[in-house]
Design a protein around this motif. Structure first.
Motif, PDB file in Angstrom:
ATOM      1  N   ARG A   1      23.657  31.769  30.884  1.00  0.00           N
ATOM      2  CA  ARG A   1      23.702  33.051  30.178  1.00  0.00           C
ATOM      3  C   ARG A   1      24.147  34.177  31.116  1.00  0.00           C
ATOM      4  N   GLN A   2      23.670  34.151  32.363  1.00  0.00           N
ATOM      5  CA  GLN A   2      24.087  35.161  33.332  1.00  0.00           C
ATOM      6  C   GLN A   2      25.581  35.041  33.641  1.00  0.00           C
ATOM      7  N   ILE A   3      26.056  33.823  33.783  1.00  0.00           N
ATOM      8  CA  ILE A   3      27.483  33.604  34.039  1.00  0.00           C
ATOM      9  C   ILE A   3      28.299  34.074  32.843  1.00  0.00           C
ATOM     10  N   GLU A   4      27.786  33.817  31.647  1.00  0.00           N
ATOM     11  CA  GLU A   4      28.489  34.249  30.442  1.00  0.00           C
ATOM     12  C   GLU A   4      28.584  35.777  30.391  1.00  0.00           C
ATOM     13  N   GLU A   5      27.512  36.466  30.789  1.00  0.00           N
ATOM     14  CA  GLU A   5      27.552  37.934  30.844  1.00  0.00           C
ATOM     15  C   GLU A   5      28.590  38.401  31.859  1.00  0.00           C
ATOM     16  N   ASN A   6      28.645  37.727  33.004  1.00  0.00           N
ATOM     17  CA  ASN A   6      29.655  38.063  34.012  1.00  0.00           C
ATOM     18  C   ASN A   6      31.066  37.828  33.476  1.00  0.00           C
ATOM     19  N   LEU A   7      31.226  36.757  32.708  1.00  0.00           N
ATOM     20  CA  LEU A   7      32.532  36.451  32.118  1.00  0.00           C
ATOM     21  C   LEU A   7      32.958  37.541  31.143  1.00  0.00           C
ATOM     22  N   HIS A   8      32.029  37.992  30.303  1.00  0.00           N
ATOM     23  CA  HIS A   8      32.368  39.051  29.351  1.00  0.00           C
ATOM     24  C   HIS A   8      32.714  40.345  30.083  1.00  0.00           C
ATOM     25  N   ALA A   9      31.994  40.648  31.159  1.00  0.00           N
ATOM     26  CA  ALA A   9      32.295  41.853  31.934  1.00  0.00           C
ATOM     27  C   ALA A   9      33.674  41.743  32.581  1.00  0.00           C
ATOM     28  N   LEU A  10      33.990  40.560  33.105  1.00  0.00           N
ATOM     29  CA  LEU A  10      35.305  40.339  33.718  1.00  0.00           C
ATOM     30  C   LEU A  10      36.407  40.495  32.684  1.00  0.00           C
ATOM     31  N   GLN A  11      36.213  39.925  31.511  1.00  0.00           N
ATOM     32  CA  GLN A  11      37.223  40.039  30.456  1.00  0.00           C
ATOM     33  C   GLN A  11      37.447  41.501  30.070  1.00  0.00           C
ATOM     34  N   ALA A  12      36.373  42.277  30.020  1.00  0.00           N
ATOM     35  CA  ALA A  12      36.514  43.700  29.684  1.00  0.00           C
ATOM     36  C   ALA A  12      37.298  44.430  30.777  1.00  0.00           C
ATOM     37  N   ARG A  13      37.000  44.117  32.047  1.00  0.00           N
ATOM     38  CA  ARG A  13      37.730  44.754  33.155  1.00  0.00           C
ATOM     39  C   ARG A  13      39.201  44.367  33.128  1.00  0.00           C
ATOM     40  N   CYS A  14      39.475  43.108  32.828  1.00  0.00           N
ATOM     41  CA  CYS A  14      40.869  42.652  32.787  1.00  0.00           C
ATOM     42  C   CYS A  14      41.627  43.322  31.652  1.00  0.00           C
ATOM     43  N   GLU A  15      40.982  43.463  30.494  1.00  0.00           N
ATOM     44  CA  GLU A  15      41.626  44.140  29.370  1.00  0.00           C
ATOM     45  C   GLU A  15      41.893  45.601  29.703  1.00  0.00           C
ATOM     46  N   GLU A  16      40.937  46.238  30.372  1.00  0.00           N
ATOM     47  CA  GLU A  16      41.109  47.640  30.747  1.00  0.00           C
ATOM     48  C   GLU A  16      42.249  47.796  31.748  1.00  0.00           C
ATOM     49  N   ALA A  17      42.326  46.882  32.696  1.00  0.00           N
ATOM     50  CA  ALA A  17      43.408  46.941  33.683  1.00  0.00           C
ATOM     51  C   ALA A  17      44.761  46.725  33.012  1.00  0.00           C
ATOM     52  N   ALA A  18      44.802  45.844  32.028  1.00  0.00           N
ATOM     53  CA  ALA A  18      46.059  45.588  31.327  1.00  0.00           C
ATOM     54  C   ALA A  18      46.490  46.823  30.528  1.00  0.00           C
ATOM     55  N   LYS A  19      45.531  47.550  29.984  1.00  0.00           N
ATOM     56  CA  LYS A  19      45.862  48.754  29.236  1.00  0.00           C
ATOM     57  C   LYS A  19      46.406  49.850  30.146  1.00  0.00           C
ATOM     58  N   LYS A  20      45.938  49.872  31.392  1.00  0.00           N
ATOM     59  CA  LYS A  20      46.373  50.893  32.338  1.00  0.00           C
ATOM     60  C   LYS A  20      47.717  50.558  32.973  1.00  0.00           C
ATOM     61  N   ASP A  21      48.261  49.421  32.596  1.00  0.00           N
ATOM     62  CA  ASP A  21      49.530  48.979  33.159  1.00  0.00           C
ATOM     63  C   ASP A  21      50.589  50.066  32.956  1.00  0.00           C
ATOM     64  N   THR A  22      51.203  50.470  34.023  1.00  0.00           N
ATOM     65  CA  THR A  22      52.170  51.558  33.946  1.00  0.00           C
ATOM     66  C   THR A  22      53.537  51.061  33.498  1.00  0.00           C
ATOM     67  N   HIS A  23      54.328  51.987  33.033  1.00  0.00           N
ATOM     68  CA  HIS A  23      55.678  51.668  32.608  1.00  0.00           C
ATOM     69  C   HIS A  23      56.486  51.117  33.783  1.00  0.00           C
ATOM     70  N   GLU A  24      56.311  51.726  34.949  1.00  0.00           N
ATOM     71  CA  GLU A  24      57.051  51.276  36.133  1.00  0.00           C
ATOM     72  C   GLU A  24      56.701  49.834  36.488  1.00  0.00           C
ATOM     73  N   ALA A  25      55.438  49.479  36.349  1.00  0.00           N
ATOM     74  CA  ALA A  25      55.018  48.114  36.668  1.00  0.00           C
ATOM     75  C   ALA A  25      55.626  47.116  35.682  1.00  0.00           C
ATOM     76  N   ARG A  26      55.666  47.487  34.407  1.00  0.00           N
ATOM     77  CA  ARG A  26      56.271  46.599  33.404  1.00  0.00           C
ATOM     78  C   ARG A  26      57.765  46.434  33.673  1.00  0.00           C
ATOM     79  N   VAL A  27      58.444  47.536  34.038  1.00  0.00           N
ATOM     80  CA  VAL A  27      59.876  47.463  34.354  1.00  0.00           C
ATOM     81  C   VAL A  27      60.097  46.559  35.560  1.00  0.00           C
TER      82      VAL A  27
END
Length: 114
Positions: free
Chosen positions: A58-84
């Motif tokens: 259960r603790q690992i699962e909580e860590n997994l959900h937190a990681l997924q949220a951080r990864c989604e947030e980082a993907a949203k912050k992806d800049t136009h320059e980085a995509r180019v």
């Protein structure tokens, strides 16, 4: 002597509370890091489940959900320059692959003429 036991108690409690913080994965920097960390946590969850360690799972699962949220947030912050830049790299890699394929084709055609 009794006093020394009282001093150890708060230290032990502090260490036990800090252990989950150490177990959390470091923030992922790229998509590949995210996928690798997620895969590692999923593997740990399966291992914990197979050993009957449901609290740990259960603790690992909580860590997994937190990681997924951080990864989604980082993907949203992806800049136009980085995509180019990523797209330019993808095009460059495809050109390299095309050049290799054309070279292989020329070699095959040259073998036929011999």
């Amino acid at each position: 002597m009794r006093t020394s036991y009282l001093c150890i108690g708060p230290v032990a409690i502090a260490l036990l509370c800090a252990i989950p913080a150490f177990a959390q994965p470091a923030p992922a920097k790229t998509d590949a890091d995210c996928y690798a960390q997620q895969a590692a946590l999923e593997k740990d969850m399966r291992a914990a489940r197979s050993r009957g360690q449901m609290l740990r799972r259960r603790q690992i699962e909580e860590n997994l959900h937190a990681l997924q949220a951080r990864c989604e947030e980082a993907a949203k912050k992806d800049t136009h320059e980085a995509r180019v830049m990523r797209q330019k790299n993808a095009v460059m890699q495809l050109r390299i692959d095309l050049d290799r394929a054309e070279e292989d084709l020329r070699k095959l055609l040259a073998e036929k003429k011999k």
